[in-house]
Design a protein around this motif. Structure first.
Motif, short mmCIF file in Angstrom:
data_model
loop_
_atom_site.label_atom_id
_atom_site.label_comp_id
_atom_site.label_asym_id
_atom_site.label_seq_id
_atom_site.Cartn_x
_atom_site.Cartn_y
_atom_site.Cartn_z
N PRO A 73 15.01 7.00 25.55
CA PRO A 73 14.61 6.12 26.74
C PRO A 73 15.30 6.32 28.03
N ARG A 74 16.43 6.84 27.93
CA ARG A 74 17.33 7.33 29.22
C ARG A 74 17.41 8.56 29.41
N ALA A 75 17.12 9.16 30.48
CA ALA A 75 17.06 10.70 30.88
C ALA A 75 17.80 10.98 32.34
N VAL A 76 18.34 11.93 32.44
CA VAL A 76 18.77 12.21 33.88
C VAL A 76 18.80 13.76 34.21
N VAL A 77 18.76 14.29 35.28
CA VAL A 77 19.21 15.40 35.59
C VAL A 77 20.55 15.66 35.97
N ALA A 78 21.24 16.62 35.09
CA ALA A 78 22.74 16.69 35.75
C ALA A 78 22.58 17.38 37.20
N GLU A 79 23.59 17.04 38.15
CA GLU A 79 23.82 17.37 39.55
C GLU A 79 24.43 18.87 39.05
N PRO A 190 16.19 10.58 37.24
CA PRO A 190 17.07 10.24 38.36
C PRO A 190 18.29 11.42 38.32
N ILE A 191 18.94 11.69 39.36
CA ILE A 191 20.17 12.56 39.41
C ILE A 191 21.20 11.91 38.72
N CYS A 192 21.84 12.73 38.02
CA CYS A 192 23.49 12.22 37.50
C CYS A 192 24.37 12.97 38.31
N VAL A 193 25.34 12.44 39.22
CA VAL A 193 26.18 13.29 39.99
C VAL A 193 27.47 13.60 39.16
N VAL A 200 19.18 12.00 26.94
CA VAL A 200 18.87 13.31 27.37
C VAL A 200 19.52 13.65 28.80
N ILE A 201 20.03 14.80 28.75
CA ILE A 201 20.39 15.59 30.39
C ILE A 201 19.97 16.91 30.30
N PHE A 202 19.15 16.71 31.52
CA PHE A 202 18.16 18.21 31.91
C PHE A 202 19.19 18.82 32.86
N ALA A 203 19.85 20.11 32.56
CA ALA A 203 20.63 20.81 33.36
C ALA A 203 19.87 22.00 33.84
N ALA A 204 20.49 22.42 35.00
CA ALA A 204 20.04 23.64 35.52
C ALA A 204 20.84 24.87 34.91
N SER A 205 20.26 26.08 34.50
CA SER A 205 20.66 26.88 33.90
C SER A 205 21.80 27.85 34.70
N LEU A 206 22.69 28.68 34.07
CA LEU A 206 23.69 29.43 34.92
C LEU A 206 22.80 30.30 35.82
N ILE A 207 21.72 30.96 35.23
CA ILE A 207 21.17 31.98 36.19
C ILE A 207 20.49 31.05 37.65
N PRO A 248 24.71 13.11 23.96
CA PRO A 248 23.27 13.24 24.47
C PRO A 248 22.88 14.63 24.20
N LEU A 249 21.76 14.72 23.96
CA LEU A 249 21.06 16.25 23.91
C LEU A 249 21.03 16.77 25.41
N ILE A 250 21.33 18.06 25.47
CA ILE A 250 21.27 19.02 26.63
C ILE A 250 19.99 19.84 26.67
N VAL A 251 19.36 19.75 27.64
CA VAL A 251 18.10 20.48 27.93
C VAL A 251 18.18 21.39 29.04
N ILE A 252 18.10 22.74 28.51
CA ILE A 252 18.21 23.65 29.63
C ILE A 252 17.06 24.72 29.45
N VAL A 253 16.31 25.14 30.63
CA VAL A 253 15.32 25.90 30.64
C VAL A 253 15.48 27.29 31.21
N GLU A 254 15.35 28.48 30.42
CA GLU A 254 15.63 29.57 30.98
C GLU A 254 14.47 30.40 31.48
N ASP A 255 14.43 31.26 32.60
CA ASP A 255 13.53 32.17 32.93
C ASP A 255 13.17 33.38 32.16
N TYR A 256 14.10 33.74 31.51
CA TYR A 256 14.05 35.07 30.89
C TYR A 256 14.24 34.94 29.43
N ALA A 257 13.41 35.91 28.76
CA ALA A 257 13.64 36.03 27.24
C ALA A 257 14.99 36.59 26.95
#
Length: 604
Positions: A73-79, A190-193, A200-207, A248-257
Motif C-alpha cells: 500500500p505504500r510506495a515512493v520514488v527515491a530522490e 510521492p517523492i522520498c527525499v 516499495v521504493i522506485f529508484a532511478a538507475s545508475l545510468i 522494502p522492495l527496490i524497483v529499478i528500470v534499466e534501458d539496456y539489456a
C-alpha cells in the motif's frame, strides 16, 4: 468491493505500523488524487486519501480502485543521489556506509564526461533533483520529438500516432524505457527525499543518474564509467533505506539489456553489497535473458532464473526460513516492454483500423547490405565496434529459408505479398515505408534475435496488429533453443496459477518457432496456410488476442488510469486489488505484488 464495506475516508499515513494499515478484510488503500513530497523521516509521510464519492472511483455500487504502485500500500520514488559522481562537500568520506570516491576516481569520472561531450564537465557534476528531471529531461521522452499520425502523410489509420525522433532510423528512441517508467511513477507516487517508511521504493538507475548529470538523453558513454560507481550507487541506496521500518522492495528500470561487461560488474557490486539488499532488488530490463558467460562472471547462482516468471515460481517454493535468512542467488529480473514511440495505438479489429488492408503476408524487417559479390547479407548495425554479428546464427538461416519460399528482399528487409498480382512493390517503394507502415501492412512479422535474444521490433509489431513469429534461440551467447523472456511472457507449464495470472499466454497471439527448426521451412508454410484458409478463424482469434495484449506493452503519458470495467480479483491474504493490466506500468505492478507475496513473511 461493495462501497459499504470500504472506509469512505481514512486519515493520512503518518509512519504507523504495517499491521495497522492492513487491519480488516476490506481495508484497501486507494491511490491518491494528489501527489505530495515526503520530506524527512517516516513521521512526516503525508499521503492524502481520495474521497470515495468522487465519480472517478465509483461505478454503479462498486468502488473502482485504481491500482498503481502507490496502492501496494505504500510506495515512493527515491530522490536522486545528487553527489553520486562527486565528493560530498569536498569530502569523499562524509557519509557513513557510502563507498567513497578517490581523487583518481573523480579524474576518471571527469574523463568519461569529456568523452560524452557534455557541457557540464568543468563544474561539480551534480545530479539534478527528480522534479527537475521530470520537467526538463524525462518529459522529453514523450514531448521532445515530433508527433505524427496516420492519414495524409503515411498509410496508417488516422488515430495511430507515434513520436518521430529526428535522425533515428527506427523513428523512435528505443533507449528511453526507463524514462517512460520513471515518468509514470512520478505521476503516481510521492517523492522520498531522505528516508521514508515504505513498502516499495522506485529508484532511478545508475545510468539515468549519469545521463541526468551530463545532460545527455542517450548514448553509450556510460560504458567508460569507473567501476567504483556501481559499488557507490548500491551503497547509497542501502544507506537510503537503512532508516526505514522493515525491508522494502527496490524497483529499478534499466534501458539496456544486460549484455555488456558494465552490467556484469554492476551485478557483482550488488552481490557484494549483501544478500539482504540483493533479495529486495527488482530489475526491470529490456531483456532479462543473461548471456551464459556473463551470468557466471556476475556470480549468479546456478539455481537462479533469469526471468521473473520462472524465478517467482522458484522463490514461492522456499520455506519461510530460507526466504528470510539466505540469498535467492540474484535479483528478480523482469523484462519490460521497450518504448517504441507509439503514443496512440488503435484497435485493429474494429472501426477505421479494421478496414486497413494488410497487403504483405509476412514481413522480415531487418537492415540488409550488399557484400562484394552482390549478394545481400545481414546488417544489424556497425556502430558497435566490438560486436560480432556472426553470433546471430539464426538470421542467415531465416534469410535463406524465406528466399527459398518466394520472399523478395530489399535494403530494409524481406516481404511476401498476400497477392503478388495486386501488390508487388518495388524495392524503392518498400524501403521508403516507415517501420510502422510496414508492420501495419503485414499479417505476420518475423522476429529474429537482435544484439540479444530479443529485439525492439517485436513491440512495434504488437502495436501494429502484426502477429509476431518469435524465434526462440538463434544466438551463440545463449543456449541453442533458449526461450526468449519477452515482456510478461508466461511460462510454458506454469505450476502457480496466481503467478501465471500476471503474465500473458503468448501462444494465443504469436507463433513461437525454435531456432533449431528454422531450416525446415514448415513455419513459413504455416503462415501461408493461416493467411490463405477460407476459414481463417484461428488467425482472427490470434489478431483479437493481439489487440487485447497490446495494452500490456503501452506506456502511459500521464497517470496510469485503468478502465472501470477492468477485471479484478481480491486477495484477502495480501489485501491488494489485482487487475488485468491496462498498460506496462500496471503490468509491472502486478509482478511487484507477487514479489511482495514471496517476501512478505519477512516483514515485521
Amino acid at each position: 468491493l461493495p462501497a459499504s464495506n470500504v472506509r469512505s475516508q481514512a486519515p493520512a499515513a503518518t509512519g504507523g505500523s504495517r499491521k495497522a494499515l492492513k487491519e480488516g478484510p476490506h481495508d484497501v488503500r486507494p491511490p491518491t488524487l494528489s501527489v505530495g513530497t515526503i520530506q524527512n523521516g517516516s513521521g512526516s509521510l503525508q499521503v492524502g486519501w481520495a474521497h470515495l464519492q468522487h465519480p472517478q472511483w465509483r461505478c454503479a455500487s462498486t468502488v473502482v480502485l485504481l491500482h498503481t504502485f502507490c496502492s501496494i500500500p505504500r510506495a515512493v520514488v527515491a530522490e536522486t543521489f545528487a553527489t553520486l559522481f562527486c565528493a560530498e562537500d569536498g569530502n569523499s568520506y562524509s557519509t557513513p556506509g557510502v563507498v567513497p570516491l578517490s581523487a583518481r576516481d573523480e579524474i576518471a569520472i571527469h574523463d568519461a564526461c569529456q568523452r560524452a561531450h557534455s557541457v557540464h564537465c568543468n563544474a561539480k557534476l551534480l545530479v539534478p533533483p527528480l522534479q527537475e528531471m521530470q520537467d526538463a529531461f524525462i518529459d522529453r521522452t514523450f514531448y521532445r520529438s515530433q508527433r505524427r499520425c496516420g492519414g495524409a502523410y503515411e498509410r496508417l489509420p488516422q488515430r495511430f500516432c507515434y513520436q518521430s525522433t529526428p535522425g533515428l532510423h527506427n523513428h523512435f528512441d528505443q533507449y528511453a524505457t526507463s524514462h517512460a517508467f520513471l515518468h509514470t511513477a512520478l505521476q503516481n507516487c510521492p517523492i522520498c527525499v531522505n528516508t521514508c517508511d515504505a513498502d516499495v521504493i522506485f529508484a532511478a538507475s545508475l545510468i539515468l543518474h549519469w545521463q541526468a548529470a551530463v545532460g545527455l538523453l542517450e548514448g553509450w558513454h556510460f560504458l567508460s564509467l569507473p567501476k567504483v560507481l556501481s559499488a557507490r550507487y548500491w551503497s547509497m541506496l542501502k544507506s537510503h533505506i537503512g532508516g526505514m521500518a522493515g525491508e522494502p522492495l527496490i524497483v529499478i528500470v534499466e534501458d539496456y539489456a544486460l549484455d555488456t561487461p558494465f552490467y556484469v560488474h554492476h551485478l557483482q557490486a550488488l552481490k557484494s553489497a549483501g544478500w539482504t539488499l540483493e533479495n529486495r532488488v527488482i530489475l526491470g530490463v529490456t531483456m532479462s535473458n543473461m548471456i551464459t558467460s556473463f551470468a557466471r562472471e556476475a556470480m549468479l547462482s546456478t539455481s537462479w532464473r533469469d526471468n521473473a516468471q520462472d524465478e517467482l515460481e522458484r522463490r514461492a517454493r522456499f520455506d519461510k526460513h530460507l526466504v528470510c535468512n539466505s540469498s535467492f542467488g540474484g535479483p528478480l529480473m523482469v523484462t519490460v516492454p521497450r518504448w517504441v514511440g507509439i503514443s496512440s495505438g488503435v484497435n485493429w479489429i474494429e472501426g477505421e483500423a479494421a478496414a486497413h488492408t494488410r497487403r504483405i503476408l509476412a514481413l522480415y524487417d531487418v537492415g540488409l547490405k550488399f557484400s562484394t559479390n552482390g549478394t545481400k547479407v545481414e546488417h544489424t548495425g556497425t556502430w558497435h565496434a566490438d560486436r560480432d554479428d556472426s553470433k546471430q546464427w539464426a538470421r542467415p538461416i531465416i534469410r535463406q529459408t524465406i528466399i527459398r519460399k518466394g520472399f523478395t528482399c530489399c535494403a530494409t528487409g524481406c516481404f511476401l505479398p498476400v497477392d503478388a498480382s495486386k501488390f508487388s512493390p518495388s524495392c524503392s517503394h518498400f524501403d521508403a515505408l516507415s517501420v510502422y507502415e510496414k508492420a501495419s501492412s503485414s499479417v505476420f512479422c518475423i522476429e529474429p534475435p537482435g544484439d540479444v535474444l530479443g529485439r525492439s521490433h517485436f513491440y512495434v509489431a504488437v502495436h501494429c496488429g502484426c502477429v509476431p513469429v518469435l524465434i526462440d534461440g538463434g544466438h551463440t551467447g545463449y543456449p541453442f533453443d533458449a526461450r526468449v523472456a519477452w515482456a510478461w511472457r508466461a511460462p510454458d507449464r506454469p505450476s502457480r496459477a496466481d503467478i501465471h495470472a500476471s503474465f500473458l499466454d503468448y501462444t494465443r497471439f504469436t507463433l513461437p518457432v525454435r531456432a533449431s527448426t528454422l531450416a525446415s521451412g514448415t513455419w513459413v508454410d504455416l503462415m501461408v496456410r493461416l493467411a490463405s484458409e477460407t476459414d481463417d478463424k484461428r488467425l482472427h482469434e490470434m489478431q483479437k488476442a493481439l489487440v487485447d495484449a497490446a495494452q500490456w506493452f503501452s506506456h502511459p503519458r500521464s497517470r496510469s488510469v485503468c478502465p472501470s470495467d477492468t477485471a479484478r480479483r481480491y486477495d484477502r491474504v495480501l489485501r491488494h486489488a489485482y487487475q488485468s493490466a491496462c498498460d506496462a506500468y500496471t503490468a509491472f505492478t502486478n509482478v511487484v505484488l507477487h514479489a511482495m507475496e514471496v517476501m512478505g513473511s519477512c516483514a515485521p
